[in-house]
Design an enzyme around this catalytic site. Structure first.
Site: not given
Ligand code: HMG
Ligand code: MG
Length: 299
Positions: A207, A240, A249
Protein backbone atom coordinates in the site's frame (compact mmCIF):
# COMPACT_ATOMS: atom_id res chain seq x y z
CA UNK A 1 12.34 -13.11 -10.18
CA UNK A 2 8.94 -14.44 -9.12
CA UNK A 3 6.64 -11.89 -10.74
CA UNK A 4 3.03 -13.13 -10.40
CA UNK A 5 0.99 -13.70 -13.57
CA UNK A 6 -2.12 -12.21 -11.96
CA UNK A 7 -2.47 -9.41 -9.42
CA UNK A 8 -5.50 -8.40 -7.37
CA UNK A 9 -5.80 -4.63 -7.14
CA UNK A 10 -7.50 -3.43 -3.95
CA UNK A 11 -9.18 -0.13 -4.78
CA UNK A 12 -9.04 2.18 -1.75
CA UNK A 13 -10.14 5.46 -3.36
CA UNK A 14 -13.59 5.62 -1.79
CA UNK A 15 -12.00 5.32 1.67
CA UNK A 16 -8.31 6.33 1.78
CA UNK A 17 -8.96 8.62 -1.18
CA UNK A 18 -11.96 10.49 0.17
CA UNK A 19 -10.97 10.59 3.85
CA UNK A 20 -8.41 13.31 3.16
CA UNK A 21 -10.15 15.39 0.48
CA UNK A 22 -11.25 18.94 1.24
CA UNK A 23 -14.34 18.58 -0.94
CA UNK A 24 -17.06 16.64 0.83
CA UNK A 25 -18.86 14.57 -1.76
CA UNK A 26 -22.60 13.86 -1.44
CA UNK A 27 -23.63 10.31 -0.56
CA UNK A 28 -25.06 9.76 -4.07
CA UNK A 29 -21.72 10.62 -5.70
CA UNK A 30 -19.83 8.27 -3.39
CA UNK A 31 -22.26 5.50 -4.25
CA UNK A 32 -21.88 6.26 -7.96
CA UNK A 33 -18.08 6.14 -7.56
CA UNK A 34 -18.18 2.68 -6.00
CA UNK A 35 -20.68 1.38 -8.56
CA UNK A 36 -18.57 2.72 -11.41
CA UNK A 37 -15.52 1.02 -9.87
CA UNK A 38 -17.31 -2.32 -9.62
CA UNK A 39 -18.11 -2.05 -13.35
CA UNK A 40 -14.38 -1.90 -14.20
CA UNK A 41 -13.69 -5.50 -13.15
CA UNK A 42 -12.16 -4.64 -9.77
CA UNK A 43 -12.84 -7.45 -7.28
CA UNK A 44 -12.03 -5.65 -4.02
CA UNK A 45 -13.30 -2.13 -3.39
CA UNK A 46 -12.79 -0.61 0.05
CA UNK A 47 -16.04 1.26 0.42
CA UNK A 48 -15.79 3.51 3.47
CA UNK A 49 -14.72 3.72 7.08
CA UNK A 50 -16.62 3.28 10.34
CA UNK A 51 -14.23 5.39 12.41
CA UNK A 52 -15.30 8.25 14.65
CA UNK A 53 -17.03 10.94 12.54
CA UNK A 54 -15.37 13.51 14.79
CA UNK A 55 -11.98 12.27 13.65
CA UNK A 56 -12.87 11.81 9.96
CA UNK A 57 -15.93 13.91 9.07
CA UNK A 58 -15.45 13.13 5.36
CA UNK A 59 -16.73 9.59 5.98
CA UNK A 60 -19.43 10.32 8.55
CA UNK A 61 -21.94 9.03 6.00
CA UNK A 62 -20.42 5.53 5.99
CA UNK A 63 -23.68 3.72 6.77
CA UNK A 64 -25.68 5.44 4.02
CA UNK A 65 -22.92 4.91 1.47
CA UNK A 66 -22.49 1.25 2.31
CA UNK A 67 -26.23 0.61 2.29
CA UNK A 68 -26.63 2.35 -1.07
CA UNK A 69 -24.03 0.61 -3.21
CA UNK A 70 -25.17 -2.03 -5.68
CA UNK A 71 -23.33 -5.06 -4.30
CA UNK A 72 -22.01 -6.88 -7.32
CA UNK A 73 -21.66 -10.65 -6.93
CA UNK A 74 -18.01 -11.65 -6.71
CA UNK A 75 -16.90 -8.22 -5.50
CA UNK A 76 -15.96 -7.64 -1.88
CA UNK A 77 -16.48 -4.28 -0.20
CA UNK A 78 -14.28 -4.12 2.92
CA UNK A 79 -14.71 -1.22 5.35
CA UNK A 80 -12.34 0.21 7.95
CA UNK A 81 -13.19 -0.53 11.58
CA UNK A 82 -11.14 0.81 14.53
CA UNK A 83 -13.04 -0.76 17.47
CA UNK A 84 -16.16 -2.67 18.47
CA UNK A 85 -18.34 0.39 17.99
CA UNK A 86 -17.18 0.57 14.39
CA UNK A 87 -17.76 -3.15 14.00
CA UNK A 88 -21.36 -2.81 15.16
CA UNK A 89 -22.03 0.08 12.78
CA UNK A 90 -20.50 -1.86 9.89
CA UNK A 91 -22.46 -5.02 10.65
CA UNK A 92 -25.70 -3.09 11.03
CA UNK A 93 -25.54 -2.34 7.31
CA UNK A 94 -24.37 -5.83 6.36
CA UNK A 95 -20.60 -5.48 5.88
CA UNK A 96 -19.04 -8.91 5.31
CA UNK A 97 -15.39 -7.82 5.20
CA UNK A 98 -13.66 -5.35 7.48
CA UNK A 99 -10.16 -3.94 7.85
CA UNK A 100 -8.51 -3.18 11.17
CA UNK A 101 -5.51 -0.87 11.27
CA UNK A 102 -2.51 -0.16 13.41
CA UNK A 103 1.07 0.94 12.78
CA UNK A 104 4.68 -0.08 13.25
CA UNK A 105 5.32 3.29 14.90
CA UNK A 106 4.02 4.17 18.38
CA UNK A 107 4.15 7.91 17.71
CA UNK A 108 1.96 7.67 14.60
CA UNK A 109 -0.54 5.32 16.23
CA UNK A 110 -1.02 7.71 19.11
CA UNK A 111 -1.92 10.53 16.72
CA UNK A 112 -4.03 8.43 14.36
CA UNK A 113 -6.07 6.33 16.74
CA UNK A 114 -5.15 7.69 20.17
CA UNK A 115 -3.67 4.35 21.27
CA UNK A 116 -0.39 2.51 21.57
CA UNK A 117 0.24 -0.46 19.27
CA UNK A 118 -0.61 -2.89 22.08
CA UNK A 119 -3.75 -0.97 23.03
CA UNK A 120 -4.92 -0.95 19.42
CA UNK A 121 -4.41 -4.68 19.14
CA UNK A 122 -6.26 -5.21 22.41
CA UNK A 123 -9.18 -3.29 20.83
CA UNK A 124 -9.08 -5.56 17.77
CA UNK A 125 -9.15 -8.81 19.71
CA UNK A 126 -12.89 -8.71 20.48
CA UNK A 127 -13.55 -7.41 16.95
CA UNK A 128 -11.65 -10.36 15.45
CA UNK A 129 -13.44 -12.82 17.73
CA UNK A 130 -16.84 -11.47 16.71
CA UNK A 131 -15.84 -11.38 13.05
CA UNK A 132 -14.81 -15.03 13.21
CA UNK A 133 -18.12 -16.01 14.81
CA UNK A 134 -20.03 -13.96 12.20
CA UNK A 135 -18.07 -15.28 9.20
CA UNK A 136 -16.69 -11.80 8.45
CA UNK A 137 -13.27 -11.65 6.75
CA UNK A 138 -10.71 -9.31 8.30
CA UNK A 139 -7.88 -7.49 6.59
CA UNK A 140 -5.15 -5.90 8.72
CA UNK A 141 -3.21 -2.75 7.89
CA UNK A 142 0.23 -1.93 9.22
CA UNK A 143 1.04 1.76 8.66
CA UNK A 144 4.38 3.58 8.59
CA UNK A 145 6.28 0.51 7.36
CA UNK A 146 8.96 2.61 5.63
CA UNK A 147 9.05 5.69 7.83
CA UNK A 148 7.02 7.74 10.28
CA UNK A 149 6.32 11.48 10.16
CA UNK A 150 6.87 11.74 13.93
CA UNK A 151 9.38 9.03 14.79
CA UNK A 152 11.43 9.01 11.56
CA UNK A 153 13.06 5.63 10.94
CA UNK A 154 10.92 2.60 11.72
CA UNK A 155 12.91 -0.55 12.56
CA UNK A 156 12.13 -3.50 10.27
CA UNK A 157 11.75 -5.72 13.33
CA UNK A 158 8.77 -3.61 14.45
CA UNK A 159 7.08 -3.95 11.05
CA UNK A 160 7.58 -7.73 11.08
CA UNK A 161 6.36 -8.08 14.66
CA UNK A 162 3.14 -6.10 14.11
CA UNK A 163 2.38 -7.81 10.77
CA UNK A 164 2.86 -11.25 12.30
CA UNK A 165 0.72 -10.36 15.29
CA UNK A 166 -2.18 -9.31 13.05
CA UNK A 167 -1.81 -12.45 10.96
CA UNK A 168 -1.67 -14.67 14.05
CA UNK A 169 -4.82 -12.97 15.33
CA UNK A 170 -6.70 -14.08 12.22
CA UNK A 171 -6.32 -11.34 9.61
CA UNK A 172 -6.41 -13.14 6.26
CA UNK A 173 -4.41 -10.41 4.54
CA UNK A 174 -1.90 -7.90 5.84
CA UNK A 175 -1.50 -4.66 3.91
CA UNK A 176 1.87 -2.99 4.42
CA UNK A 177 1.43 0.78 4.24
CA UNK A 178 4.01 3.38 3.33
CA UNK A 179 1.71 6.01 4.81
CA UNK A 180 3.83 9.04 3.91
CA UNK A 181 5.36 7.71 0.70
CA UNK A 182 8.99 8.02 1.76
CA UNK A 183 10.13 4.54 0.76
CA UNK A 184 12.47 3.71 -2.09
CA UNK A 185 12.61 0.40 -4.00
CA UNK A 186 15.53 -1.24 -2.20
CA UNK A 187 13.99 -0.50 1.19
CA UNK A 188 10.52 -1.57 0.04
CA UNK A 189 11.92 -4.89 -1.21
CA UNK A 190 13.88 -5.50 2.01
CA UNK A 191 10.82 -4.67 4.13
CA UNK A 192 8.58 -7.06 2.16
CA UNK A 193 11.21 -9.81 2.30
CA UNK A 194 11.56 -9.43 6.05
CA UNK A 195 7.79 -9.63 6.60
CA UNK A 196 7.48 -12.57 4.19
CA UNK A 197 9.92 -14.53 6.34
CA UNK A 198 7.22 -14.57 9.06
CA UNK A 199 3.91 -14.18 7.16
CA UNK A 200 3.24 -16.08 3.92
CA UNK A 201 3.68 -13.90 0.82
CA UNK A 202 0.21 -15.00 -0.35
CA UNK A 203 -1.24 -13.18 2.68
CA UNK A 204 0.58 -9.88 1.99
CA UNK A 205 -0.43 -6.72 0.15
CA UNK A 206 1.46 -3.48 -0.44
CA UNK A 207 0.00 0.00 0.00
CA UNK A 208 2.07 2.91 -1.28
CA UNK A 209 1.38 6.60 -1.08
CA UNK A 210 3.14 8.54 -3.81
CA UNK A 211 4.37 11.57 -1.88
CA UNK A 212 7.94 11.31 -3.20
CA UNK A 213 7.02 9.84 -6.60
CA UNK A 214 8.43 6.42 -5.67
CA UNK A 215 5.26 4.35 -5.56
CA UNK A 216 5.40 2.61 -8.97
CA UNK A 217 9.09 1.82 -8.55
CA UNK A 218 8.37 0.43 -5.09
CA UNK A 219 5.51 -1.67 -6.43
CA UNK A 220 7.71 -3.11 -9.17
CA UNK A 221 10.35 -4.08 -6.61
CA UNK A 222 7.66 -5.81 -4.52
CA UNK A 223 6.19 -7.57 -7.56
CA UNK A 224 9.63 -8.97 -8.26
CA UNK A 225 9.60 -10.36 -4.71
CA UNK A 226 6.30 -12.07 -5.51
CA UNK A 227 3.61 -9.91 -3.91
CA UNK A 228 0.25 -10.49 -5.57
CA UNK A 229 -2.02 -7.83 -4.03
CA UNK A 230 -1.62 -4.09 -4.58
CA UNK A 231 -3.64 -1.27 -2.98
CA UNK A 232 -4.24 1.89 -4.99
CA UNK A 233 -6.76 4.73 -5.34
CA UNK A 234 -8.42 5.81 -8.56
CA UNK A 235 -7.20 9.26 -9.63
CA UNK A 236 -4.47 9.10 -6.94
CA UNK A 237 -6.62 10.73 -4.30
CA UNK A 238 -6.24 10.83 -0.56
CA UNK A 239 -3.87 10.19 2.28
CA UNK A 240 -4.13 9.89 6.02
CA UNK A 241 -5.29 13.11 7.73
CA UNK A 242 -3.24 12.21 10.83
CA UNK A 243 0.05 11.66 8.97
CA UNK A 244 1.75 14.99 8.51
CA UNK A 245 2.95 15.39 4.93
CA UNK A 246 1.04 12.41 3.54
CA UNK A 247 -0.26 12.78 0.01
CA UNK A 248 -2.33 10.63 -2.29
CA UNK A 249 -2.20 6.92 -2.85
CA UNK A 250 -0.61 5.69 -6.03
CA UNK A 251 -3.22 6.03 -8.80
CA UNK A 252 -5.00 2.82 -9.74
CA UNK A 253 -4.93 3.76 -13.43
CA UNK A 254 -1.11 4.02 -13.31
CA UNK A 255 -0.77 0.71 -11.47
CA UNK A 256 -3.04 -1.12 -13.92
CA UNK A 257 -1.27 0.42 -16.92
CA UNK A 258 2.08 -0.76 -15.56
CA UNK A 259 0.78 -4.24 -14.71
CA UNK A 260 -0.77 -4.75 -18.14
CA UNK A 261 2.44 -3.49 -19.74
CA UNK A 262 4.34 -6.12 -17.76
CA UNK A 263 1.94 -8.79 -19.01
CA UNK A 264 0.40 -9.21 -15.54
CA UNK A 265 -3.37 -9.82 -15.64
CA UNK A 266 -5.72 -7.82 -13.41
CA UNK A 267 -9.18 -8.43 -14.90
CA UNK A 268 -9.65 -4.64 -14.96
CA UNK A 269 -10.85 -2.62 -17.95
CA UNK A 270 -8.31 0.23 -18.00
CA UNK A 271 -10.45 2.49 -20.20
CA UNK A 272 -13.36 2.31 -17.76
CA UNK A 273 -11.02 2.97 -14.87
CA UNK A 274 -9.64 6.05 -16.64
CA UNK A 275 -13.18 7.33 -17.27
CA UNK A 276 -13.97 6.85 -13.59
CA UNK A 277 -10.78 8.62 -12.49
CA UNK A 278 -11.45 11.59 -14.78
CA UNK A 279 -15.04 11.77 -13.54
CA UNK A 280 -13.92 11.67 -9.88
CA UNK A 281 -11.40 14.47 -10.44
CA UNK A 282 -14.24 16.59 -11.84
CA UNK A 283 -16.41 15.86 -8.80
CA UNK A 284 -13.53 16.90 -6.53
CA UNK A 285 -12.82 20.02 -8.62
CA UNK A 286 -9.16 19.12 -8.97
CA UNK A 287 -6.72 17.78 -11.52
CA UNK A 288 -6.28 14.05 -11.52
CA UNK A 289 -3.05 12.79 -9.99
CA UNK A 290 -2.99 9.87 -12.45
CA UNK A 291 -0.40 10.33 -15.17
CA UNK A 292 -2.18 7.76 -17.33
CA UNK A 293 -5.53 9.54 -17.07
CA UNK A 294 -3.84 12.85 -17.87
CA UNK A 295 -2.13 11.32 -20.89
CA UNK A 296 -5.34 9.72 -22.18
CA UNK A 297 -7.73 12.60 -21.54
CA UNK A 298 -5.40 15.48 -22.32
CA UNK A 299 -6.21 16.80 -18.82
P1 HMG B 1 -10.92 8.29 20.96
O1 HMG B 1 -11.34 9.72 21.00
O2 HMG B 1 -9.68 7.90 21.71
O3 HMG B 1 -12.08 7.26 21.31
O4 HMG B 1 -10.73 7.90 19.44
P2 HMG B 1 -13.17 7.10 22.37
O5 HMG B 1 -13.43 5.64 22.45
O6 HMG B 1 -12.81 7.86 23.61
O7 HMG B 1 -14.45 7.79 21.69
C1 HMG B 1 -14.57 9.19 21.53
C2 HMG B 1 -15.89 9.50 20.83
O8 HMG B 1 -15.91 8.90 19.52
C3 HMG B 1 -17.09 8.94 21.56
O9 HMG B 1 -18.17 9.81 21.27
C4 HMG B 1 -17.35 7.64 20.85
O10 HMG B 1 -18.69 7.23 20.95
C5 HMG B 1 -17.00 7.97 19.43
P3 HMG B 1 -18.66 10.94 22.32
O11 HMG B 1 -18.96 10.19 23.58
O12 HMG B 1 -17.48 11.89 22.48
O13 HMG B 1 -19.83 11.55 21.63
N1 HMG B 1 -16.54 6.80 18.66
C6 HMG B 1 -17.08 6.38 17.49
N2 HMG B 1 -18.11 6.87 16.76
C7 HMG B 1 -18.43 6.21 15.64
N3 HMG B 1 -17.74 5.11 15.20
C8 HMG B 1 -16.71 4.60 15.91
C9 HMG B 1 -16.35 5.26 17.11
N4 HMG B 1 -15.41 5.01 18.02
C10 HMG B 1 -15.53 5.96 18.97
N5 HMG B 1 -16.06 3.55 15.46
C11 HMG B 1 -10.77 6.35 17.61
C12 HMG B 1 -10.33 6.61 19.05
C13 HMG B 1 -10.06 5.10 17.14
C14 HMG B 1 -12.27 6.16 17.59
C15 HMG B 1 -10.37 7.59 16.76
O14 HMG B 1 -9.02 7.88 17.00
C16 HMG B 1 -10.58 7.37 15.28
O15 HMG B 1 -11.70 7.20 14.82
N6 HMG B 1 -9.45 7.41 14.49
C17 HMG B 1 -9.53 7.16 13.07
C18 HMG B 1 -8.43 7.87 12.35
C19 HMG B 1 -8.49 7.48 10.89
O16 HMG B 1 -9.53 7.10 10.38
N7 HMG B 1 -7.35 7.61 10.21
C20 HMG B 1 -7.29 7.28 8.83
C21 HMG B 1 -7.36 5.81 8.55
S1 HMG B 1 -5.81 4.96 8.76
C22 HMG B 1 -4.99 5.26 7.25
O17 HMG B 1 -5.41 6.04 6.46
C23 HMG B 1 -3.76 4.45 6.95
C24 HMG B 1 -4.02 3.34 5.91
O18 HMG B 1 -4.52 3.88 4.70
C25 HMG B 1 -2.71 2.58 5.62
C26 HMG B 1 -1.52 3.51 5.33
O19 HMG B 1 -1.61 4.32 4.40
O20 HMG B 1 -0.53 3.36 6.04
C27 HMG B 1 -5.05 2.33 6.44
MG1 MG C 1 -3.28 4.79 3.17
Amino acid sequence: MTMPSHVRVVEVGARDGLQNEKTLLPVAIKIELIDRLSATGLRTIEATSFVSPKWVPQLADAAEVFAGIAKKPGVSYPVLVPNEQGYERARAVGAMEIAVFTAASEAFNRRNINASIDESIARFEPVLARAKADGVAVRGYVSTVLGCPYQGEVPLADVVRVAKRLHDLGCHEISLGDTIGVGTPGKARAMLKAVASEVPMAALAVHFHDTYGQALANILACLEEGVGVIDSAVSGTGGCPYAQGASGNVASEDVVYMLHGLGVRTGIDLDRLIDTGAWLAQQLHKDTASRVTRARTGG
